[in-house]
Every structure is written in structure tokens, then in C-alpha cells.
Design a protein around this motif. Structure first.
Motif, PDB file in Angstrom:
ATOM      1  N   UNK A 102      39.300  43.839  57.052  1.00  0.00           N
ATOM      2  CA  UNK A 102      40.714  44.717  55.908  1.00  0.00           C
ATOM      3  C   UNK A 102      41.756  43.812  56.043  1.00  0.00           C
ATOM      4  N   UNK A 103      42.141  42.634  56.905  1.00  0.00           N
ATOM      5  CA  UNK A 103      43.208  41.766  55.951  1.00  0.00           C
ATOM      6  C   UNK A 103      42.359  41.332  55.030  1.00  0.00           C
ATOM      7  N   UNK A 104      41.739  40.998  54.279  1.00  0.00           N
ATOM      8  CA  UNK A 104      41.621  40.171  53.023  1.00  0.00           C
ATOM      9  C   UNK A 104      42.169  40.902  51.845  1.00  0.00           C
ATOM     10  N   UNK A 105      42.673  42.462  52.114  1.00  0.00           N
ATOM     11  CA  UNK A 105      43.279  43.223  50.589  1.00  0.00           C
ATOM     12  C   UNK A 105      44.465  42.375  51.020  1.00  0.00           C
ATOM     13  N   UNK A 106      45.262  41.853  52.633  1.00  0.00           N
ATOM     14  CA  UNK A 106      46.451  40.926  51.774  1.00  0.00           C
ATOM     15  C   UNK A 106      46.137  39.852  50.931  1.00  0.00           C
ATOM     16  N   UNK A 107      45.142  39.832  50.814  1.00  0.00           N
ATOM     17  CA  UNK A 107      45.212  38.216  49.569  1.00  0.00           C
ATOM     18  C   UNK A 107      45.282  38.773  48.397  1.00  0.00           C
ATOM     19  N   UNK A 108      45.773  39.712  47.962  1.00  0.00           N
ATOM     20  CA  UNK A 108      45.503  40.044  46.190  1.00  0.00           C
ATOM     21  C   UNK A 108      47.137  40.782  45.671  1.00  0.00           C
ATOM     22  N   UNK A 109      47.833  40.907  47.060  1.00  0.00           N
ATOM     23  CA  UNK A 109      49.535  41.252  47.450  1.00  0.00           C
ATOM     24  C   UNK A 109      50.068  39.668  47.353  1.00  0.00           C
ATOM     25  N   UNK A 110      49.169  39.018  48.604  1.00  0.00           N
ATOM     26  CA  UNK A 110      50.263  37.623  48.295  1.00  0.00           C
ATOM     27  C   UNK A 110      49.565  36.678  46.949  1.00  0.00           C
ATOM     28  N   UNK A 111      48.652  37.067  46.697  1.00  0.00           N
ATOM     29  CA  UNK A 111      48.761  36.397  45.183  1.00  0.00           C
ATOM     30  C   UNK A 111      48.973  37.592  44.668  1.00  0.00           C
ATOM     31  N   UNK A 112      49.646  38.149  44.280  1.00  0.00           N
ATOM     32  CA  UNK A 112      50.781  38.863  43.166  1.00  0.00           C
ATOM     33  C   UNK A 112      51.817  38.513  43.953  1.00  0.00           C
ATOM     34  N   UNK A 113      52.607  37.698  44.655  1.00  0.00           N
ATOM     35  CA  UNK A 113      54.009  37.281  45.226  1.00  0.00           C
ATOM     36  C   UNK A 113      53.802  35.937  45.139  1.00  0.00           C
ATOM     37  N   UNK A 114      52.681  35.555  44.941  1.00  0.00           N
ATOM     38  CA  UNK A 114      52.762  33.944  43.964  1.00  0.00           C
ATOM     39  C   UNK A 114      52.814  33.322  42.925  1.00  0.00           C
ATOM     40  N   UNK A 115      52.586  35.038  42.076  1.00  0.00           N
ATOM     41  CA  UNK A 115      52.879  34.616  40.613  1.00  0.00           C
ATOM     42  C   UNK A 115      51.809  35.095  39.821  1.00  0.00           C
ATOM     43  N   UNK A 116      50.999  35.811  39.858  1.00  0.00           N
ATOM     44  CA  UNK A 116      48.927  35.238  39.674  1.00  0.00           C
ATOM     45  C   UNK A 116      49.702  37.236  39.061  1.00  0.00           C
ATOM     46  N   UNK A 117      48.289  37.746  37.776  1.00  0.00           N
ATOM     47  CA  UNK A 117      48.236  39.100  37.926  1.00  0.00           C
ATOM     48  C   UNK A 117      47.075  39.317  38.305  1.00  0.00           C
ATOM     49  N   UNK A 118      46.883  40.388  38.972  1.00  0.00           N
ATOM     50  CA  UNK A 118      46.111  40.065  40.088  1.00  0.00           C
ATOM     51  C   UNK A 118      45.419  41.434  39.648  1.00  0.00           C
ATOM     52  N   UNK A 119      45.746  41.957  37.859  1.00  0.00           N
ATOM     53  CA  UNK A 119      44.748  43.004  37.193  1.00  0.00           C
ATOM     54  C   UNK A 119      44.249  42.634  35.948  1.00  0.00           C
ATOM     55  N   UNK A 120      43.863  41.277  35.618  1.00  0.00           N
ATOM     56  CA  UNK A 120      43.825  40.195  34.749  1.00  0.00           C
ATOM     57  C   UNK A 120      42.336  40.083  35.030  1.00  0.00           C
ATOM     58  N   UNK A 121      41.759  40.507  34.706  1.00  0.00           N
ATOM     59  CA  UNK A 121      40.524  39.921  34.034  1.00  0.00           C
ATOM     60  C   UNK A 121      40.219  38.066  34.213  1.00  0.00           C
ATOM     61  N   UNK A 122      40.665  36.944  32.988  1.00  0.00           N
ATOM     62  CA  UNK A 122      41.802  35.565  32.738  1.00  0.00           C
ATOM     63  C   UNK A 122      41.892  35.191  34.073  1.00  0.00           C
ATOM     64  N   UNK A 123      42.978  36.023  34.949  1.00  0.00           N
ATOM     65  CA  UNK A 123      42.928  35.718  36.048  1.00  0.00           C
ATOM     66  C   UNK A 123      42.037  35.544  37.247  1.00  0.00           C
ATOM     67  N   UNK A 124      41.691  36.247  37.066  1.00  0.00           N
ATOM     68  CA  UNK A 124      40.436  36.686  38.352  1.00  0.00           C
ATOM     69  C   UNK A 124      39.540  34.744  38.079  1.00  0.00           C
ATOM     70  N   UNK A 125      39.211  34.371  37.392  1.00  0.00           N
ATOM     71  CA  UNK A 125      38.233  33.576  36.541  1.00  0.00           C
ATOM     72  C   UNK A 125      39.163  32.738  37.198  1.00  0.00           C
ATOM     73  N   UNK A 126      40.316  32.416  36.630  1.00  0.00           N
ATOM     74  CA  UNK A 126      40.834  31.183  37.344  1.00  0.00           C
ATOM     75  C   UNK A 126      40.633  31.269  38.564  1.00  0.00           C
ATOM     76  N   UNK A 127      40.737  32.400  39.607  1.00  0.00           N
ATOM     77  CA  UNK A 127      41.531  32.438  40.775  1.00  0.00           C
ATOM     78  C   UNK A 127      40.061  31.973  41.457  1.00  0.00           C
ATOM     79  N   UNK A 128      38.926  32.161  41.301  1.00  0.00           N
ATOM     80  CA  UNK A 128      37.302  32.030  41.901  1.00  0.00           C
ATOM     81  C   UNK A 128      36.642  33.172  42.457  1.00  0.00           C
ATOM     82  N   UNK A 129      36.773  34.436  41.009  1.00  0.00           N
ATOM     83  CA  UNK A 129      35.611  35.088  41.306  1.00  0.00           C
ATOM     84  C   UNK A 129      35.170  34.326  40.148  1.00  0.00           C
ATOM     85  N   UNK A 130      33.888  34.731  40.594  1.00  0.00           N
ATOM     86  CA  UNK A 130      32.513  34.205  39.484  1.00  0.00           C
ATOM     87  C   UNK A 130      32.439  35.355  37.942  1.00  0.00           C
TER      88      UNK A 130
END
Length: 179
Positions: A102-130
Motif C-alpha cells: 500500500x505504501x507504493x501509492x506514495x510514489x505518485x504523490x511524491x512524484x507529483x511533489x517532485x514536479x512530474x505530471x502523474x497523469x501523462x503517458x509521456x511522463x510515465x514512459x520517462x519515469x520508467x513505466x514500460x
């Protein structure tokens, strides 16, 4: 250590210690023994679960696999309790062992705090989602991917843990009572 790594470590320390403290106060709780013994065993179990989550990375294969360990152990250890109480204890323990996932749900929150767009397909690919997964929006986003992985793995782990606990418990419960 970056924001995500540090945030996950801090969150898991908090969840592991707070959860262990809450469960250790329960007199019929698994594992058996005094509250300090239960507390330390629960913290060790949480550490084991956290290592399984980290080892499986986003696949959660090892975290789900620990259900094959905890289910039979719970079934054997809880067999002296009435069925309703045993199921309640198994459910609490299962929820506790799902907290590292469950703690893995903190990753999108922390990623958003780091300035990433957590709802973008391009950002997801750049983040490492295959990209070869060809996940549609919203599953292909950082938020969607982690939500699906966490919810799916927790549901599977809970079903396996409680199912195996019930099978082992019922086997010993019915053979010891002669039913």
C-alpha cells in the motif's frame, strides 16, 4: 537519497512501527506471546514484507508470494481459537502485511511533489513505466499504473493469505474435533 526513496522509507517506518504497536496490544493477536515479543516479531515481519516488495519492484511477485508463507502459518497458529476470532485475527494480520504494498501509492504523490505530471503517458514512459505494455490512459500514467499494481497485488495477496489460512485452519479444526 531522493525524495521518493526517502519518503517511502519514512512512510514504511511509520506504518511498520505504528501497525505493530496497534496489533501487539491485542491479547489474542498473532504472533503469540507478550506484547513486546509480538511487537518485535511484527516489526520483523514488516521488514520481511518490505524486502519482498522491494525485491519484486513494481511486479509485486514476491509480496504476493509471501501469502504462501503466511497463510499456512496463520492456519496452524490460530487453530486453537474459535473460527470467528481466528478469521478476525487472520484479517488483521493480512491487512498489516499488505501495508508495504500500500505504501507504493506514495510514489505518485511524491512524484507529483517532485514536479512530474502523474497523469501523462509521456511522463510515465520517462519515469520508467514500460512502453511495450501499451497501457491506455489512465492505466499508462504514473498514478494509474501504481494504483492498478497496488490494488491488484493487495487483493490477490489478501485472497491467497486468507484462503490458505482458512484451508489449513479448517483442516486442523475439523480433524481435531472429529467433525
Amino acid at each position: 537519497m531522493d525524495l521518493i526513496g526517502g519518503g517511502l522509507v519514512a512512510l514504511n517506518l511509520l506504518l511498520g512501527i505504528a501497525g505493530a504497536a496497534a496489533l501487539a496490544r491485542r491479547p489474542g493477536a498473532f504472533p503469540r506471546g507478550g506484547s513486546w515479543r509480538r511487537f518485535f516479531l511484527l516489526v520483523l515481519i514488516y521488514g520481511f514484507e518490505s524486502a519482498a516488495v522491494a525485491a519484486g519492484m513494481a511486479s509485486q511477485v514476491f509480496a504476493v508470494g509471501t501469502a504462501f508463507l503466511w497463510g499456512p502459518i496463520l492456519g496452524l497458529r490460530l487453530r486453537g481459537l474459535p473460527p470467528r476470532s481466528a478469521l478476525h485475527q487472520a484479517t488483521l494480520f493480512t491487512a498489516y502485511t499488505c501495508l508495504p504494498s500500500l505504501s507504493l501509492l506514495a510514489i505518485p504523490v511524491l512524484t507529483a511533489l517532485g514536479g512530474w505530471d502523474i497523469l501523462s503517458l509521456t511522463a510515465a514512459t520517462r519515469f520508467g513505466i514500460p512502453e511495450w505494455l501499451h497501457l491506455p490512459w489512465p492505466l499508462g500514467t504514473i498514478l494509474g499504473f501504481f494504483s492498478a499494481v497496488v490494488c491488484g497485488s493487495m487483493a490477490l495477496k489478501a485472497a491467497l493469505t486468507l484462503g490458505l489460512t482458512s484451508l489449513v485452519y479448517l483442516h486442523y479444526f475439523t480433524t481435531s474435533t472429529g467433525e
